[in-house]
Motif scaffolding. Structure first.
Motif, PDB file in Angstrom:
ATOM      1  N   ALA A   1      85.376  -6.087  61.328  1.00  0.00           N
ATOM      2  CA  ALA A   1      84.610  -7.326  61.441  1.00  0.00           C
ATOM      3  C   ALA A   1      84.588  -7.906  62.847  1.00  0.00           C
ATOM      4  CB  ALA A   1      85.180  -8.377  60.471  1.00  0.00           C
ATOM      5  N   PHE A   2      85.237  -7.234  63.793  1.00  0.00           N
ATOM      6  CA  PHE A   2      85.245  -7.709  65.173  1.00  0.00           C
ATOM      7  C   PHE A   2      84.672  -6.637  66.092  1.00  0.00           C
ATOM      8  CE2 PHE A   2      88.726 -10.139  63.186  1.00  0.00           C
ATOM      9  CZ  PHE A   2      88.344 -11.434  63.536  1.00  0.00           C
ATOM     10  N   THR A   3      84.126  -7.093  67.211  1.00  0.00           N
ATOM     11  CA  THR A   3      83.590  -6.185  68.223  1.00  0.00           C
ATOM     12  C   THR A   3      84.722  -5.312  68.787  1.00  0.00           C
ATOM     13  OG1 THR A   3      81.916  -7.821  68.778  1.00  0.00           O
ATOM     14  CG2 THR A   3      82.333  -6.104  70.416  1.00  0.00           C
ATOM     15  N   PRO A   4      84.495  -4.014  69.020  1.00  0.00           N
ATOM     16  CA  PRO A   4      83.241  -3.264  68.870  1.00  0.00           C
ATOM     17  C   PRO A   4      83.059  -2.622  67.502  1.00  0.00           C
ATOM     18  CG  PRO A   4      84.864  -1.853  69.898  1.00  0.00           C
ATOM     19  CD  PRO A   4      85.561  -3.167  69.641  1.00  0.00           C
ATOM     20  N   PHE A   5      84.055  -2.782  66.612  1.00  0.00           N
ATOM     21  CA  PHE A   5      84.013  -2.088  65.330  1.00  0.00           C
ATOM     22  C   PHE A   5      82.896  -2.612  64.430  1.00  0.00           C
ATOM     23  CE2 PHE A   5      88.441  -2.061  66.829  1.00  0.00           C
ATOM     24  CZ  PHE A   5      88.612  -0.690  66.989  1.00  0.00           C
ATOM     25  N   LYS A   6      82.609  -3.909  64.533  1.00  0.00           N
ATOM     26  CA  LYS A   6      81.582  -4.491  63.668  1.00  0.00           C
ATOM     27  C   LYS A   6      80.225  -3.842  63.900  1.00  0.00           C
ATOM     28  CE  LYS A   6      79.734  -8.871  62.000  1.00  0.00           C
ATOM     29  NZ  LYS A   6      79.847 -10.338  62.006  1.00  0.00           N
ATOM     30  N   GLN A   7      79.955  -3.464  65.131  1.00  0.00           N
ATOM     31  CA  GLN A   7      78.657  -2.876  65.456  1.00  0.00           C
ATOM     32  C   GLN A   7      78.459  -1.504  64.799  1.00  0.00           C
ATOM     33  OE1 GLN A   7      80.430  -4.770  67.682  1.00  0.00           O
ATOM     34  NE2 GLN A   7      78.869  -6.357  67.478  1.00  0.00           N
ATOM     35  N   ILE A   8      79.553  -0.809  64.493  1.00  0.00           N
ATOM     36  CA  ILE A   8      79.427   0.527  63.912  1.00  0.00           C
ATOM     37  C   ILE A   8      79.946   0.587  62.474  1.00  0.00           C
ATOM     38  CG2 ILE A   8      79.505   1.724  66.131  1.00  0.00           C
ATOM     39  CD1 ILE A   8      82.465   2.235  65.694  1.00  0.00           C
ATOM     40  N   ALA A   9      80.366  -0.560  61.932  1.00  0.00           N
ATOM     41  CA  ALA A   9      80.844  -0.593  60.549  1.00  0.00           C
ATOM     42  C   ALA A   9      79.713  -0.197  59.600  1.00  0.00           C
ATOM     43  CB  ALA A   9      81.368  -1.978  60.200  1.00  0.00           C
ATOM     44  N   LEU A  10      80.054   0.555  58.558  1.00  0.00           N
ATOM     45  CA  LEU A  10      79.037   1.059  57.641  1.00  0.00           C
ATOM     46  C   LEU A  10      78.787   0.136  56.455  1.00  0.00           C
ATOM     47  CD1 LEU A  10      79.933   4.875  57.545  1.00  0.00           C
ATOM     48  CD2 LEU A  10      78.254   3.684  58.963  1.00  0.00           C
ATOM     49  N   THR A  11      79.830  -0.536  55.976  1.00  0.00           N
ATOM     50  CA  THR A  11      79.693  -1.413  54.817  1.00  0.00           C
ATOM     51  C   THR A  11      79.565  -2.856  55.279  1.00  0.00           C
ATOM     52  OG1 THR A  11      81.084   0.109  53.557  1.00  0.00           O
ATOM     53  CG2 THR A  11      80.678  -2.050  52.593  1.00  0.00           C
ATOM     54  N   LYS A  12      78.477  -3.510  54.874  1.00  0.00           N
ATOM     55  CA  LYS A  12      78.192  -4.849  55.392  1.00  0.00           C
ATOM     56  C   LYS A  12      77.644  -5.761  54.301  1.00  0.00           C
ATOM     57  CE  LYS A  12      77.044  -3.161  60.041  1.00  0.00           C
ATOM     58  NZ  LYS A  12      76.025  -3.129  61.122  1.00  0.00           N
ATOM     59  N   LEU A  13      77.819  -7.045  54.505  1.00  0.00           N
ATOM     60  CA  LEU A  13      77.159  -8.078  53.721  1.00  0.00           C
ATOM     61  C   LEU A  13      76.016  -8.614  54.570  1.00  0.00           C
ATOM     62  CD1 LEU A  13      76.990 -10.039  51.292  1.00  0.00           C
ATOM     63  CD2 LEU A  13      78.598 -11.529  52.531  1.00  0.00           C
ATOM     64  N   GLU A  14      74.798  -8.526  54.061  1.00  0.00           N
ATOM     65  CA  GLU A  14      73.625  -8.929  54.841  1.00  0.00           C
ATOM     66  C   GLU A  14      72.846 -10.025  54.131  1.00  0.00           C
ATOM     67  OE1 GLU A  14      71.261  -5.594  55.993  1.00  0.00           O
ATOM     68  OE2 GLU A  14      72.922  -4.558  56.957  1.00  0.00           O
ATOM     69  N   LYS A  15      72.161 -10.829  54.933  1.00  0.00           N
ATOM     70  CA  LYS A  15      71.443 -11.993  54.411  1.00  0.00           C
ATOM     71  C   LYS A  15      70.023 -12.036  54.962  1.00  0.00           C
ATOM     72  CE  LYS A  15      71.653 -17.074  54.858  1.00  0.00           C
ATOM     73  NZ  LYS A  15      72.487 -18.185  55.359  1.00  0.00           N
ATOM     74  N   ASP A  16      69.092 -12.373  54.085  1.00  0.00           N
ATOM     75  CA  ASP A  16      67.703 -12.588  54.496  1.00  0.00           C
ATOM     76  C   ASP A  16      67.473 -14.088  54.611  1.00  0.00           C
ATOM     77  OD1 ASP A  16      64.935 -12.893  54.733  1.00  0.00           O
ATOM     78  OD2 ASP A  16      64.505 -11.148  53.461  1.00  0.00           O
ATOM     79  N   GLU A  17      67.375 -14.575  55.843  1.00  0.00           N
ATOM     80  CA  GLU A  17      67.284 -16.019  56.053  1.00  0.00           C
ATOM     81  C   GLU A  17      66.026 -16.622  55.450  1.00  0.00           C
ATOM     82  OE1 GLU A  17      66.470 -17.418  60.061  1.00  0.00           O
ATOM     83  OE2 GLU A  17      66.136 -15.343  60.683  1.00  0.00           O
ATOM     84  N   HIS A  18      64.980 -15.833  55.285  1.00  0.00           N
ATOM     85  CA  HIS A  18      63.722 -16.355  54.751  1.00  0.00           C
ATOM     86  C   HIS A  18      63.780 -16.574  53.242  1.00  0.00           C
ATOM     87  CE1 HIS A  18      61.940 -15.696  58.654  1.00  0.00           C
ATOM     88  NE2 HIS A  18      62.296 -14.424  58.628  1.00  0.00           N
ATOM     89  N   LYS A  19      64.753 -15.943  52.578  1.00  0.00           N
ATOM     90  CA  LYS A  19      64.876 -16.082  51.133  1.00  0.00           C
ATOM     91  C   LYS A  19      66.019 -17.001  50.723  1.00  0.00           C
ATOM     92  CE  LYS A  19      62.783 -11.573  50.343  1.00  0.00           C
ATOM     93  NZ  LYS A  19      62.916 -10.214  49.773  1.00  0.00           N
ATOM     94  N   CYS A  20      66.807 -17.409  51.683  1.00  0.00           N
ATOM     95  CA  CYS A  20      67.939 -18.302  51.403  1.00  0.00           C
ATOM     96  C   CYS A  20      67.463 -19.748  51.406  1.00  0.00           C
ATOM     97  CB  CYS A  20      69.030 -18.104  52.453  1.00  0.00           C
ATOM     98  SG  CYS A  20      70.416 -19.252  52.315  1.00  0.00           S
ATOM     99  N   THR A  21      67.858 -20.522  50.387  1.00  0.00           N
ATOM    100  CA  THR A  21      67.474 -21.932  50.284  1.00  0.00           C
ATOM    101  C   THR A  21      68.629 -22.881  50.605  1.00  0.00           C
ATOM    102  OG1 THR A  21      68.022 -22.067  47.940  1.00  0.00           O
ATOM    103  CG2 THR A  21      65.789 -21.328  48.516  1.00  0.00           C
ATOM    104  N   LYS A  22      69.738 -22.312  51.053  1.00  0.00           N
ATOM    105  CA  LYS A  22      70.925 -23.121  51.374  1.00  0.00           C
ATOM    106  C   LYS A  22      71.452 -23.893  50.161  1.00  0.00           C
ATOM    107  CE  LYS A  22      71.632 -22.443  55.829  1.00  0.00           C
ATOM    108  NZ  LYS A  22      72.904 -21.985  56.385  1.00  0.00           N
ATOM    109  N   CYS A  23      71.405 -23.255  48.993  1.00  0.00           N
ATOM    110  CA  CYS A  23      71.924 -23.919  47.795  1.00  0.00           C
ATOM    111  C   CYS A  23      73.440 -24.046  47.829  1.00  0.00           C
ATOM    112  CB  CYS A  23      71.474 -23.173  46.537  1.00  0.00           C
ATOM    113  SG  CYS A  23      72.190 -21.517  46.357  1.00  0.00           S
TER     114      CYS A  23
END
Length: 413
Positions: A322-344
């Motif tokens: 989760a820290f640089t430089p490992f985060k840049q090459i990490a394979l398993t990630k949690l990703e977010k689409d800001e356009h679909k998030c309503t900040k609930c």
């Protein structure tokens, strides 16, 4: 005494079939879309216990030389046959797979990091194994294995495989069954707790270096820390302060207690009193181990995944993913689409370790050091594709618009 063994391939084959069928049934039959991943994760956590301690299932059993431990299945360490005396303690993993109980297939990387500094830096004899490599070489192998594992799966080891993580999740279920609300720490406090894990790592490794100073630097800082030294030395500090963190680790007494419960270890042997500081209660336990387990148990009943917030093994997993430089090459990630998030904010409320980046960051990779990749936020998020778990860019799980689906089901009733 005759050594008896089950057919290991038959046991492993049956175990694999049960796990695969169980996963398929959960994915197929689970109707509650807000609990499907949680149910699957619990099943995998339980299966992982049997995988980690597979030696309890495949033996060999009743080996005469280990009779004092009772009916004691031996370890079946993955990778030990490949590397032999170069690395006989098995594959290093980034979760608390305690070294001391019987039947392991893998080994806690934190135990290895400490043990290969002291007492086995240049001492050829380990715990029932022989080493042909130096401490520095063994450390390099451990770090390499941990980095590789964390780049591939990150802190999902904590969320899906760690035995002590399962223990805390079961405590959470007990609290919920009692209809008690969990407690939460402030955002500031929670961030500080994350820093504690690195303090524990630093102190543990520093103490190991101090204890192993004679082998490393040729100077004995603490009297009685020369492996193979004068008579009485090994019965003192050398025997009882190896691996400093293991003397306080709460997973150690838990694993041993479970194995005593199933008859894999003998309390009359474990409880033998030996000499040394920290009130050593036996060859396997210290009073501090037990006290910390009790404290952590109480805290985990009140705070979800309390130990995970300061766990040094989790800290290492985060450091290498989760820290640089490992985060840049990490394979398993949690990703977010800001356009679909309503900040609930529901993702932030359900996170067992109170991670916040999936809520606060605009989008993209929102994996952080506190995130154990349990995917609870993904399954509870009510917006289609707003959050997802990915591996090498491929989606493993994504949020669903379960609110609309629930409303449609109610309208058709």
């Amino acid at each position: 005494m005759v050594v008896t063994e089950n057919n290991p391939y038959l046991v492993i084959g049956l175990f694999t079939i049960i796990v695969v069928v169980g996963i398929a049934l959960i994915l197929k039959l689970s109707k509650d879309k807000t609990r499907k991943i949680t149910t699957l994760r619990l099943f995998i956590q339980v299966a992982a216990i049997f995988g980690i301690f597979m030696g309890l299932l495949i033996g060999p059993f009743n080996v005469a030389i280990f009779a004092p431990l009772g009916p004691s299945p031996r370890d079946n360490l993955l990778g030990a046959d490949i590397l032999g005396n170069q690395f006989p303690d098995g594959i290093s993993v980034p979760f608390l797979a305690c070294y001391y109980p019987n039947g392991r297939t893998v080994t806690c990387g934190l135990w290895q990091l400490q043990a290969y500094i002291f007492p086995f830096w240049d001492y050829p004899r380990g715990y029932q194994v022989n080493y042909s490599t130096s401490g520095l070489e063994k450390l390099a192998i451990v770090v390499g294995m941990l980095v590789a594992a964390c780049i591939v799966l990150g802190r999902s080891f904590c969320g899906w495989l760690c035995p002590f993580g399962l223990y805390q999740d079961l405590l959470t279920r007990i609290r919920k069954s009692a209809r008690l609300r969990h407690l939460s720490t402030s955002v500031k406090t929670n961030k500080h707790l994350g820093q504690v894990s690195y303090l524990i790592i630093a102190v543990s490794l520093l103490l190991s270096v101090i204890f192993g100073s004679y082998a490393i630097f040729g100077t004995e800082i603490i009297p009685g820390t020369i492996p193979g030294g004068p008579e009485g030395t090994e019965a003192g500090i050398v025997s009882n302060i190896n691996e400093p963190f293991c003397l306080v680790c709460p997973a150690r007494p838990l694993c041993i207690a479970v194995e005593m419960g199933v008859g894999a270890m003998n309390w009359s042997y474990i409880s033998q009193i030996v000499y040394g500081p920290f009130w050593i209660s036996g060859f396997y336990l210290t009073s501090i181990n037990v006290i910390i387990l009790i404290i952590v148990t109480i805290l985990a009943l009140a705070y979800r995944r309390a130990w995970c917030r300061i766990c040094p093994m989790g800290g290492l997993a985060a450091l290498f993913s989760a820290f640089t430089p490992f985060k840049q090459i990490a394979l398993t990630k949690l990703e977010k689409d800001e356009h679909k998030c309503t900040k609930c904010g529901v993702c932030k409320r359900v996170c067992p370790t109170q991670a916040t980046d999936m809520y606060e960051k605009k989008g993209g990779d929102v994996t952080e050091s506190r995130c154990i990749l349990c995917a609870r936020c993904v399954e509870i998020c009510p917006y289609e594709d707003a959050l997802k778990i990915t591996f090498a860019g491929k989606t493993l799980a994504k949020s669903r618009n379960w609110l609309d689906q629930s409303n449609e089901q109610n309208l058709t009733k």
